[in-house]
Design an enzyme around this catalytic site. Structure first.
Site, PDB file in Angstrom:
ATOM      1  N   ARG A  34       0.838  -1.221   0.000  1.00 18.77           N
ATOM      2  CA  ARG A  34       0.000   0.000   0.000  1.00 18.77           C
ATOM      3  C   ARG A  34       0.864   1.259   0.000  1.00 18.77           C
ATOM      4  NH1 ARG A  34      -3.565   2.879   4.176  1.00 18.77           N
ATOM      5  NH2 ARG A  34      -5.455   3.523   3.081  1.00 18.77           N
ATOM      6  N   ILE A  60      -7.801   7.144  -0.851  1.00 16.11           N
ATOM      7  CA  ILE A  60      -7.543   5.701  -0.962  1.00 16.11           C
ATOM      8  C   ILE A  60      -8.312   5.092   0.213  1.00 16.11           C
ATOM      9  CG2 ILE A  60      -5.319   6.007   0.284  1.00 16.11           C
ATOM     10  CD1 ILE A  60      -4.262   3.504  -1.107  1.00 16.11           C
ATOM     11  N   SER A  61      -9.093   4.046  -0.063  1.00 15.35           N
ATOM     12  CA  SER A  61      -9.984   3.505   0.965  1.00 15.35           C
ATOM     13  C   SER A  61      -9.196   2.873   2.112  1.00 15.35           C
ATOM     14  CB  SER A  61     -10.909   2.452   0.354  1.00 15.35           C
ATOM     15  OG  SER A  61     -11.503   2.939  -0.827  1.00 15.35           O
ATOM     16  N   GLN A  62      -9.933   2.678   3.212  1.00 12.68           N
ATOM     17  CA  GLN A  62      -9.384   1.993   4.381  1.00 12.68           C
ATOM     18  C   GLN A  62      -9.052   0.542   4.002  1.00 12.68           C
ATOM     19  OE1 GLN A  62     -12.225   2.483   7.483  1.00 12.68           O
ATOM     20  NE2 GLN A  62     -11.184   1.084   8.877  1.00 12.68           N
ATOM     21  N   PRO A  63      -7.858   0.048   4.309  1.00 11.69           N
ATOM     22  CA  PRO A  63      -7.476  -1.302   3.890  1.00 11.69           C
ATOM     23  C   PRO A  63      -8.456  -2.402   4.309  1.00 11.69           C
ATOM     24  CG  PRO A  63      -5.597  -0.171   4.842  1.00 11.69           C
ATOM     25  CD  PRO A  63      -6.757   0.756   4.982  1.00 11.69           C
TER      26      PRO A  63
END
Ligand code: SAH
Length: 213
Positions: A34, A60-63
């Site tokens: 990431r 960028i979305s939460q993993p």
């Protein structure tokens, strides 16, 4: 253990503890760094389980959400997958490890260009990225085995439902406001669609037309 190795181990632990248990998904998320998709000020927070700012005022979305959405999509190695909302390219990179072919679309030209550069640098050759309004899907490449939307619409866009194969699965956030949205899983059958509500989420909105840059 080096700092980076320890942060990566914590990253995977956080994913598991938030319900990402599918081994193939975890392996893909272990392989795709990431850190490569987060730039500048926020780069050293890449392994924290939180959304982070990227170019063009997007995120960028939460993993753990990336993991849960990927898991819900049940991707198989034969699948042709469409993603709406390329953003940083992180979600597409993870899908590229699980699917045969990934098409990803964003309304911001600049995000698509930056993501394409990363795909090339990381040698992810089964991803094709386009600048387009993803609400209309990608008619030229349709139908798709799997569709994932990473921006929230009021409802599942009709053209995307139409471009889903019978037996196909689509995962997307839907909701009428920026604050209350549900992640849903749509499965297409011979005679119609099944809808399953998975969990509350918060995504940037799906916006009509192309972005300014
Ligand atoms: N999946 C991304 C995060 C996406 S954020 C990642 O892994 O980093 C949501 C993205 O959806 C933004 O980049 C935004 O530009 C894009 N978007 C919003 N409306 C869109 C539309 N109509 N068509 C295509 N992309 C859209």
């Amino acid at each position: 253990m080096t700092d980076t190795a320890e942060r990566k181990m914590r990253f995977l632990y956080a994913l598991r503890s938030r319900g990402v248990t599918d081994t193939r998904v975890l392996t893909a998320m272990e392989r795709i760094d990431r850190g490569a998709f987060v730039k500048g000020l926020f780069a050293d927070r890449a392994y924290e389980d939180m959304p982070l700012p990227i170019s063009c005022g997007q995120t960028i979305s939460q993993p753990s959400i990336v993991g849960l959405m990927t898991q819900a999509l049940s991707v198989t190695p034969r699948d042709k997958v469409l993603e709406i909302g390329t953003g940083s390219g992180y979600q597409a990179a993870i899908l590229s490890q699980l699917a045969r072919r990934v098409y990803t679309v964003d309304r911001h030209r600049r995000l698509v260009r930056e993501a394409q550069d990363l795909f090339q640098a990381l040698n992810l050759t089964n991803i094709t990225a386009f600048t387009a309004d993803g609400s209309f899907g990608l008619p030229d490449q349709a139908p798709f085995d799997r569709i994932i939307v990473t921006a929230a619409a009021e409802d599942a866009p009709g053209p995307l439902l139409a471009q889903l194969k019978i037996g196909g699965i689509m995962v997307l956030p839907v909701g009428q406001s920026d604050t209350v949205q549900s992640l849903i899983k749509v499965t297409r059958h011979e005679t119609g669609f099944d809808y399953e509500e998975l969990r509350p989420v918060r995504f940037v909105p799906l916006v009509e037309g192309l972005g300014p840059e």
